[in-house]
Design an enzyme around this catalytic site. Structure first.
Site, mmCIF file in Angstrom:
data_model
loop_
_atom_site.group_PDB
_atom_site.id
_atom_site.type_symbol
_atom_site.label_atom_id
_atom_site.label_comp_id
_atom_site.label_asym_id
_atom_site.label_seq_id
_atom_site.Cartn_x
_atom_site.Cartn_y
_atom_site.Cartn_z
ATOM 1 N N LEU A 184 60.824 47.255 24.829
ATOM 2 C CA LEU A 184 60.979 46.278 26.202
ATOM 3 C C LEU A 184 60.513 47.277 27.261
ATOM 4 C CD1 LEU A 184 64.076 44.219 25.516
ATOM 5 C CD2 LEU A 184 61.673 43.433 25.364
ATOM 6 N N ASP A 185 59.957 46.774 28.296
ATOM 7 C CA ASP A 185 59.485 47.487 29.585
ATOM 8 C C ASP A 185 61.003 47.779 30.400
ATOM 9 O OD1 ASP A 185 56.791 46.984 28.990
ATOM 10 O OD2 ASP A 185 56.730 45.409 30.388
ATOM 11 N N LEU A 186 60.841 48.968 31.332
ATOM 12 C CA LEU A 186 61.784 49.394 31.793
ATOM 13 C C LEU A 186 62.530 48.327 32.651
ATOM 14 C CD1 LEU A 186 63.166 52.005 32.917
ATOM 15 C CD2 LEU A 186 61.760 51.886 34.805
#
Length: 230
Positions: A101-103
């Protein structure tokens, strides 16, 4: 690794010795006699020759984590806390992520030491549904659902996305179901309408749904049913 090859890796056993021992029913894997030399031995299996332990087998580990915003999906990072930093487990550095998952994306993240299991849930050809709750800067209209269902052309990859399902929940929120995982796919899909995603949360992968009892940063072991669903 095939059972006969596993056994012949011991200097005292030739390939012929290995096959004879297997055919004689002297090899047990997880307590069961195995007569097939092609049986696939994995790191998690306990392997015994008569009463001699050849491989103890390590425990397969499967975790679900509620990833918070601001934590990076990586095993190590120079600037940010990683998802592994959230695990209070002695073997956490033997684990890897089944998808990322992205930051600035929160939600369900699966962590394991079982590479085959993680590949089953992340390989594109499996087309496991991934469900996201999306909040946007501008209103979402019915046109979005029609376009997402047809698929969007991504010039960078020279491909058209698989049909995706969009359920509009409110003027600025929706639930999006994807069957693939392209780079920044959700943000790029909404970007087609020049509508910025301001919050993104993954609710489920395949049949595994984020436990509502887990607060951001908390985790738990997967149940046997959740593991078997992949």
């Amino acid at each position: 690794m095939r059972l006969d090859r596993f056994l012949s890796n011991f200097p005292r056993f030739s390939r012929q010795d290995s096959r004879l021992l297997i055919s004689a029913g002297r090899l047990r894997v997880d307590g069961a006699i195995i007569n097939d030399p092609r049986f696939d031995v994995r790191a998690f299996h306990r392997v015994e020759l008569d009463d001699e332990l050849l491989q103890a087998g390590r425990s397969a580990r499967y975790w679900m984590l509620h990833k918070p915003v601001g934590v990076v999906s990586a095993t190590t990072h120079d600037e940010h806390r990683t998802v592994l930093d959230l695990l209070d487990e002695p073997d956490r550095h033997d684990l890897h992520l089944a998808g990322r998952l992205d930051l600035n994306t929160s939600g369900l993240l699966l962590i394991t030491n079982d590479g085959r299991w993680s590949r089953r849930i992340t390989q594109p050809q499996q087309r496991k549904p991934k469900v996201y709750h999306v909040t946007t800067e501008q209103p979402i209209t019915g046109e979005y659902a029609e376009v997402f269902e047809r698929g969007l052309y991504f010039a960078f990859e020279d491909l058209t996305t698989l049909p995706a399902q969009l359920d509009i929940l409110g003027s600025h929120s929706a639930r999006l179901t994807l069957f693939e995982g392209r780079y920044h796919q959700v943000k790029r899909m909404f970007g087609h309408f020049r509508n910025r995603v301001v919050a993104l949360h993954r609710e489920s992968m395949g049949e595994i749904v984020l436990d509502p009892q887990l607060a951001p940063g908390q985790y738990r072991a997967l149940t046997a049913a959740e593991i078997a669903s992949v």
